[in-house]
Design a protein around this motif. Structure first.
Motif, PDB file in Angstrom:
ATOM      1  N   ASP A  41      -1.859  -3.119  -6.425  1.00  0.00           N
ATOM      2  CA  ASP A  41      -1.332  -3.120  -7.791  1.00  0.00           C
ATOM      3  C   ASP A  41      -1.674  -4.457  -8.444  1.00  0.00           C
ATOM      4  N   ILE A  42      -1.419  -4.576  -9.725  1.00  0.00           N
ATOM      5  CA  ILE A  42      -1.864  -5.752 -10.465  1.00  0.00           C
ATOM      6  C   ILE A  42      -1.184  -7.024  -9.989  1.00  0.00           C
ATOM      7  N   ASN A  43       0.067  -6.932  -9.525  1.00  0.00           N
ATOM      8  CA  ASN A  43       0.749  -8.120  -9.013  1.00  0.00           C
ATOM      9  C   ASN A  43       0.085  -8.635  -7.735  1.00  0.00           C
ATOM     10  N   GLU A  44      -0.339  -7.713  -6.877  1.00  0.00           N
ATOM     11  CA  GLU A  44      -1.037  -8.110  -5.660  1.00  0.00           C
ATOM     12  C   GLU A  44      -2.390  -8.735  -5.988  1.00  0.00           C
ATOM     13  N   ILE A  45      -3.061  -8.194  -6.991  1.00  0.00           N
ATOM     14  CA  ILE A  45      -4.357  -8.751  -7.413  1.00  0.00           C
ATOM     15  C   ILE A  45      -4.189 -10.179  -7.896  1.00  0.00           C
ATOM     16  N   LEU A  46      -3.203 -10.403  -8.757  1.00  0.00           N
ATOM     17  CA  LEU A  46      -2.972 -11.750  -9.281  1.00  0.00           C
ATOM     18  C   LEU A  46      -2.552 -12.707  -8.176  1.00  0.00           C
ATOM     19  N   ARG A  47      -1.782 -12.208  -7.207  1.00  0.00           N
ATOM     20  CA  ARG A  47      -1.362 -13.051  -6.094  1.00  0.00           C
ATOM     21  C   ARG A  47      -2.571 -13.455  -5.251  1.00  0.00           C
ATOM     22  N   HIS A  48      -3.483 -12.510  -4.977  1.00  0.00           N
ATOM     23  CA  HIS A  48      -4.696 -12.835  -4.229  1.00  0.00           C
ATOM     24  C   HIS A  48      -5.548 -13.851  -4.990  1.00  0.00           C
TER      25      HIS A  48
END
Length: 242
Positions: A27-34
């Motif tokens: 999801d987008i939160n995981e993308i931004l965290r990576h």
């Protein structure tokens, strides 16, 4: 404090390696965290997942979903970033350019040629550049940010399926460039066209699926055209309209 909305739709940038190959699942939160992105220069970032699909599977009704989210978001946010798969990114950016009319704030579409979970992914640069432009842009509109280039959303075409410099603005100059230091360098020759008065923000999600683009080649059987017309299609080419 300015607020930025980041919308997730899936694609290569959101993919992880599985036994069956890469699959869009982050999801987008995981993308931004990576990507190591939380807050940028004191701006507030909000996120929302609206799709999570391989972009080759995107349909016109998905464009309508994205357009409605963008239109709604423009009332509450100072800029919008859309994370998208690259195979149909140019189609989505073009459709948004017509569905979301007269935006005075930046709407940025980006993606990556390599998943965010893979070493050396171009996702980090593209996301950071996109957020920077959405936060700091002097102009509004629908834009594609990729490999340091800011391009008009309805002029972009994917020209390479491997290289990180995968998109090109066709018959229209790039809007701006973002250097490694995060500086936005605008194309002064076209800034005036973006500062001219426009109408009010408008949403128009009407589309007709009976459109077919036919590549004309020597030896094309006329029955192909007849069959498309019998199906009720409107046929267009780079030379003629039927």
């Amino acid at each position: 404090m300015k607020k930025i909305l980041v919308l997730g739709t899936g694609g290569t940038i959101a993919s992880v390696k599985t036994e069956e190959g890469f699959k869009s699942s982050l999801d987008i939160n995981e993308i931004l965290r990576h990507a190591g992105i939380k807050l940028h220069n004191g701006y507030e970032i909000h996120t929302k997942n609206i799709l999570n699909i391989d972009s080759t599977l995107i349909q016109p009704e998905d464009w309508e979903i994205i357009a409605k989210e963008v239109y709604s978001g423009l009332r509450d946010y100072d800029g919008i970033v859309i994370s998208h798969g690259t195979d149909t990114l140019a189609y989505t950016s073009s459709m948004l350019s017509f569905m979301v009319q007269n935006p005075t704030k930046p709407v940025v579409i980006t993606g990556a040629m390599k998943p965010i979970t893979e070493p050396g992914s171009d996702a980090v640069k593209n996301l950071r550049d996109s957020l920077l432009f959405a936060m700091e842009a002097k102009i509004g509109g629908i834009f594609v940010v990729f490999n340091g280039k800011v391009m008009n959303g309805c002029r972009v075409s994917k020209i390479n399926s491997v290289d990180v410099d995968a998109f090109k603005s066709i018959n229209y100059p790039d809007i701006a460039y973002i250097d490694e230091g995060g500086q936005i360098k605008y194309n002064a020759n076209i800034l005036d066209s973006y500062s001219r008065p426009r109408g009010s923000l408008k949403l128009d999600t009407q589309y007709d699926p009976r459109v077919f683009v036919l590549k004309l080649i020597p030896g094309l059987d006329s029955r192909v055209i007849d069959g498309l017309l019998d199906m009720g299609c409107f046929i267009g080419s780079d030379k003629w309209n039927f």
